[in-house]
Design a protein around this motif. Structure first.
Motif, PDB file in Angstrom:
ATOM      1  N   VAL A 127       6.332  -0.692  -9.049  1.00 37.21           N
ATOM      2  CA  VAL A 127       6.894   0.639  -8.885  1.00 37.21           C
ATOM      3  C   VAL A 127       6.902   0.970  -7.177  1.00 37.21           C
ATOM      4  O   VAL A 127       5.992   0.749  -6.690  1.00 37.21           O
ATOM      5  CB  VAL A 127       6.455   1.737  -9.913  1.00 37.21           C
ATOM      6  N   ILE A 128       8.185   1.343  -6.824  1.00 41.28           N
ATOM      7  CA  ILE A 128       8.130   1.496  -5.260  1.00 41.28           C
ATOM      8  C   ILE A 128       8.665   2.902  -5.491  1.00 41.28           C
ATOM      9  O   ILE A 128       9.535   3.491  -5.928  1.00 41.28           O
ATOM     10  CB  ILE A 128       9.419   0.621  -4.681  1.00 41.28           C
ATOM     11  N   SER A 129       8.030   3.973  -4.457  1.00 41.66           N
ATOM     12  CA  SER A 129       8.438   5.374  -4.224  1.00 41.66           C
ATOM     13  C   SER A 129       8.582   5.525  -3.084  1.00 41.66           C
ATOM     14  O   SER A 129       8.081   5.092  -1.741  1.00 41.66           O
ATOM     15  CB  SER A 129       7.074   5.951  -4.672  1.00 41.66           C
ATOM     16  N   GLY A 130       9.466   6.555  -2.556  1.00 43.95           N
ATOM     17  CA  GLY A 130       9.518   7.121  -1.260  1.00 43.95           C
ATOM     18  C   GLY A 130       9.206   8.579  -1.251  1.00 43.95           C
ATOM     19  O   GLY A 130       9.302   9.246  -1.914  1.00 43.95           O
ATOM     20  N   SER A 131       8.833   8.869   0.057  1.00 43.45           N
ATOM     21  CA  SER A 131       8.252  10.299   0.104  1.00 43.45           C
ATOM     22  C   SER A 131       8.669  11.202   1.219  1.00 43.45           C
ATOM     23  O   SER A 131       9.404  10.361   2.275  1.00 43.45           O
ATOM     24  CB  SER A 131       6.764  10.040   0.197  1.00 43.45           C
ATOM     25  N   ASP A 132       8.377  12.313   1.439  1.00 38.24           N
ATOM     26  CA  ASP A 132       8.640  13.195   2.622  1.00 38.24           C
ATOM     27  C   ASP A 132       7.904  12.609   3.650  1.00 38.24           C
ATOM     28  O   ASP A 132       8.208  13.196   4.947  1.00 38.24           O
ATOM     29  CB  ASP A 132       8.360  14.641   2.181  1.00 38.24           C
ATOM     30  N   ASP A 133       6.870  11.959   3.441  1.00 39.09           N
ATOM     31  CA  ASP A 133       6.005  11.405   4.600  1.00 39.09           C
ATOM     32  C   ASP A 133       6.729  10.156   5.593  1.00 39.09           C
ATOM     33  O   ASP A 133       6.012   9.665   6.307  1.00 39.09           O
ATOM     34  CB  ASP A 133       4.666  11.035   4.064  1.00 39.09           C
ATOM     35  N   THR A 134       7.892   9.670   4.972  1.00 36.14           N
ATOM     36  CA  THR A 134       8.662   8.869   5.543  1.00 36.14           C
ATOM     37  C   THR A 134       8.428   7.425   5.140  1.00 36.14           C
ATOM     38  O   THR A 134       8.916   6.462   5.407  1.00 36.14           O
ATOM     39  CB  THR A 134       8.700   8.771   7.033  1.00 36.14           C
ATOM     40  N   GLU A 135       7.491   7.405   4.354  1.00 33.43           N
ATOM     41  CA  GLU A 135       6.995   6.058   3.983  1.00 33.43           C
ATOM     42  C   GLU A 135       7.547   5.684   2.328  1.00 33.43           C
ATOM     43  O   GLU A 135       7.629   6.341   1.675  1.00 33.43           O
ATOM     44  CB  GLU A 135       5.279   6.071   3.644  1.00 33.43           C
ATOM     45  N   LEU A 136       7.596   4.107   2.350  1.00 28.68           N
ATOM     46  CA  LEU A 136       7.730   3.640   0.823  1.00 28.68           C
ATOM     47  C   LEU A 136       6.599   2.824   0.634  1.00 28.68           C
ATOM     48  O   LEU A 136       6.191   2.091   1.403  1.00 28.68           O
ATOM     49  CB  LEU A 136       9.068   2.890   1.027  1.00 28.68           C
ATOM     50  N   LEU A 137       5.941   2.897  -0.561  1.00 28.19           N
ATOM     51  CA  LEU A 137       4.891   2.482  -1.066  1.00 28.19           C
ATOM     52  C   LEU A 137       5.140   1.829  -2.441  1.00 28.19           C
ATOM     53  O   LEU A 137       5.856   2.044  -3.098  1.00 28.19           O
ATOM     54  CB  LEU A 137       3.654   3.425  -1.457  1.00 28.19           C
ATOM     55  N   VAL A 138       4.435   0.495  -2.621  1.00 29.62           N
ATOM     56  CA  VAL A 138       4.520  -0.329  -3.653  1.00 29.62           C
ATOM     57  C   VAL A 138       3.326  -0.237  -4.451  1.00 29.62           C
ATOM     58  O   VAL A 138       2.131  -0.503  -3.794  1.00 29.62           O
ATOM     59  CB  VAL A 138       4.799  -1.804  -3.143  1.00 29.62           C
ATOM     60  N   PHE A 139       3.530  -0.254  -5.690  1.00 27.89           N
ATOM     61  CA  PHE A 139       2.209  -0.162  -6.598  1.00 27.89           C
ATOM     62  C   PHE A 139       2.359  -0.975  -7.563  1.00 27.89           C
ATOM     63  O   PHE A 139       3.448  -1.218  -8.108  1.00 27.89           O
ATOM     64  CB  PHE A 139       2.285   1.376  -7.133  1.00 27.89           C
ATOM     65  N   ASP A 140       1.331  -1.635  -8.020  1.00 33.96           N
ATOM     66  CA  ASP A 140       1.310  -2.593  -9.350  1.00 33.96           C
ATOM     67  C   ASP A 140       0.994  -1.742 -10.449  1.00 33.96           C
ATOM     68  O   ASP A 140      -0.100  -0.924 -10.690  1.00 33.96           O
ATOM     69  CB  ASP A 140      -0.139  -3.557  -8.990  1.00 33.96           C
ATOM     70  N   CYS A 141       2.076  -1.563 -11.262  1.00 35.88           N
ATOM     71  CA  CYS A 141       1.716  -0.553 -12.354  1.00 35.88           C
ATOM     72  C   CYS A 141       1.414  -1.531 -13.865  1.00 35.88           C
ATOM     73  O   CYS A 141       1.523  -0.839 -14.890  1.00 35.88           O
ATOM     74  CB  CYS A 141       3.211   0.017 -12.652  1.00 35.88           C
ATOM     75  N   GLU A 142       1.065  -2.678 -13.574  1.00 37.59           N
ATOM     76  CA  GLU A 142       0.485  -3.334 -14.745  1.00 37.59           C
ATOM     77  C   GLU A 142      -0.822  -2.833 -15.052  1.00 37.59           C
ATOM     78  O   GLU A 142      -1.408  -3.051 -16.219  1.00 37.59           O
ATOM     79  CB  GLU A 142       0.572  -4.778 -14.411  1.00 37.59           C
ATOM     80  N   ASN A 143      -1.408  -2.486 -13.910  1.00 38.39           N
ATOM     81  CA  ASN A 143      -2.876  -1.906 -14.076  1.00 38.39           C
ATOM     82  C   ASN A 143      -3.213  -0.275 -14.266  1.00 38.39           C
ATOM     83  O   ASN A 143      -2.286   0.179 -14.089  1.00 38.39           O
ATOM     84  CB  ASN A 143      -3.612  -2.376 -12.672  1.00 38.39           C
TER      85      ASN A 143
END
Length: 399
Positions: free
Chosen positions: A383-399
């Motif tokens: 899953v990829i998320s975008g934020s007010d902090d200007t960043e996009l982060l990628v998370f492994d959602c299988e775990n």
């Protein structure tokens, strides 16, 4: 747009309208039991958090308003933000593939065509811009609409793109020519959401607005096949004290039943074949920001600013349970072919739930300011998320 055989009827037309309310005492007790979720969370969740991300993209210079994963290439992502820019980037290494320029105001919507070969952006500068990314990235067209673009929706089987604007107009473009083939006029308020229905077929285009109107269009002719408004008090998303509009919706697999979320917290269930109101679901207290139906179970999830995700049985339309969050829930989406739901919250956290039991399976943190958008890979692994902090982060959602 070829016709396909209808599947089994989702709900019978002779079902009566039903109002579903969660008992107020039960709700108060549930909220009290979950107040600990708010502890140690400042406004917006600005506190030291553990970073669970496996990758990130950090080129945006302002809030990230939209993100979309390529439906074919599971490593390619597009995003847009308040810096008037959009990017195509690789989620495996965080490297920029291409900067998409040309907008003169915030990019608030981005999306890929069904084949993954075209990407479109919509901006507050009234523009729809489209690029071809089959081999390299090639600019295709820019369309000037009559007001700010609010949302984009690609046809699930064809190269048609729909876009809704702040003045209520709805535009449809054809690729690869970029020609405007339809402009739908019928809304008198901003169109907050729209999509082709049913999922995977796209025979019709449904749109909702900020005054409580639903219109279902024939994309080929531009005619409206269904129109429901708040003039019918049973369909009105507001209440006696305040007016409201529709903010989000989803449809069943046949596309004949819609679940609509309102800015007052109401959810209406309607059969658009006969304009029949099947139920009014009145469990939540504030705006329903996202609605999604489970792909493997008869469950509908409704994410609200009141800090809950309400789960309903989408066949019986009975309330099942609430999933409690510390702050407003911005989005929710089911992982493909599973009962697992991801939720994005203003407390900077993405959560994974098993909707069968309501069990919290995981929490993914790393953002320092509220999450504004998220998208999952086609294989459901990340899953990829975008934020007010200007960043996009990628998370492994299988775990």
């Amino acid at each position: 747009m070829a016709e396909e055989e209808n599947q089994d009827v989702f709900l019978q037309e002779n079902e009566v309208e039903e109002v579903v309310n969660q008992d107020e005492n039960e709700m108060e007790q549930d909220f009290e039991e979950n107040e600990e979720l708010d502890q140690d969370q400042g406004a917006g969740g600005y506190h030291s958090v553990m970073d669970h991300s496996v990758q990130g993209f950090f080129e945006h210079k302002d809030s990230v308003f939209c993100v979309s994963m390529n439906p074919v290439k599971t490593n390619i992502c597009a995003s847009g933000g308040g810096d008037d820019l959009a990017y195509i980037w690789d989620i495996t290494n965080g490297e920029q593939v291409c900067q998409l320029t040309g907008h003169k105001d915030s990019v608030v919507s981005v999306g890929w065509s069904f084949d993954g070969n075209y990407v479109a952006t919509g901006g507050m500068d009234n523009q729809i811009r489209v690029w071809k990314s089959e081999s390299g990235v090639e600019f295709i067209t820019a369309t000037e609409t009559t007001d700010e673009v609010v949302w984009l929706s690609w046809h699930p089987k064809g190269l048609f793109l729909a876009a809704g604007c702040n003045d209520g107009s709805v535009w449809m473009l054809s690729m690869p020519s970029g020609k405007v083939v339809q402009v739908f006029y019928g809304h008198t308020a901003p169109t907050n959401a729209g999509k082709f229905i049913p999922p995977g077929v796209g025979k019709r285009l449904a749109t909702v607005d900020d005054m409580g109107t639903l219109i279902v269009w024939n994309p080929a002719t531009g005619d409206s096949e269904c129109r429901m408004t708040g003039d019918d008090h049973r369909f009105d998303p507001g209440n006696e004290e305040t007016s409201a509009g529709w903010t989000s919706f989803d449809s069943n697999g046949d596309g004949n039943v819609l679940f609509l979320g309102g800015s007052s917290g109401k959810v209406k269930v309607v059969n658009i074949n006969n304009n029949y109101i099947l139920a009014s679901l009145e469990t939540q207290r504030e705006s329903v920001e996202a609605i999604t139906l489970c792909p493997v179970l008869p469950i509908c999830a409704c994410a609200s600013v009141d800090g809950t995700v309400a789960l309903y049985d989408s066949s019986s339309l009975k309330f099942r349970r609430s999933l409690y969050h510390g702050q407003p829930v911005i989005d929710c989406v089911f992982l493909p072919k599973s009962p697992y739901l991801l939720t994005a919250c203003a407390d900077c956290t993405i959560r994974k739930w098993d909707v069968r039991s309501g069990q919290l399976l995981g929490e993914y943190t790393g953002h320092q300011e509220p999450i504004l958008c998220m998208s999952i890979t086609a294989d459901g692994k990340r899953v990829i998320s975008g934020s007010d902090d200007t960043e996009l982060l990628v998370f492994d959602c299988e775990n």
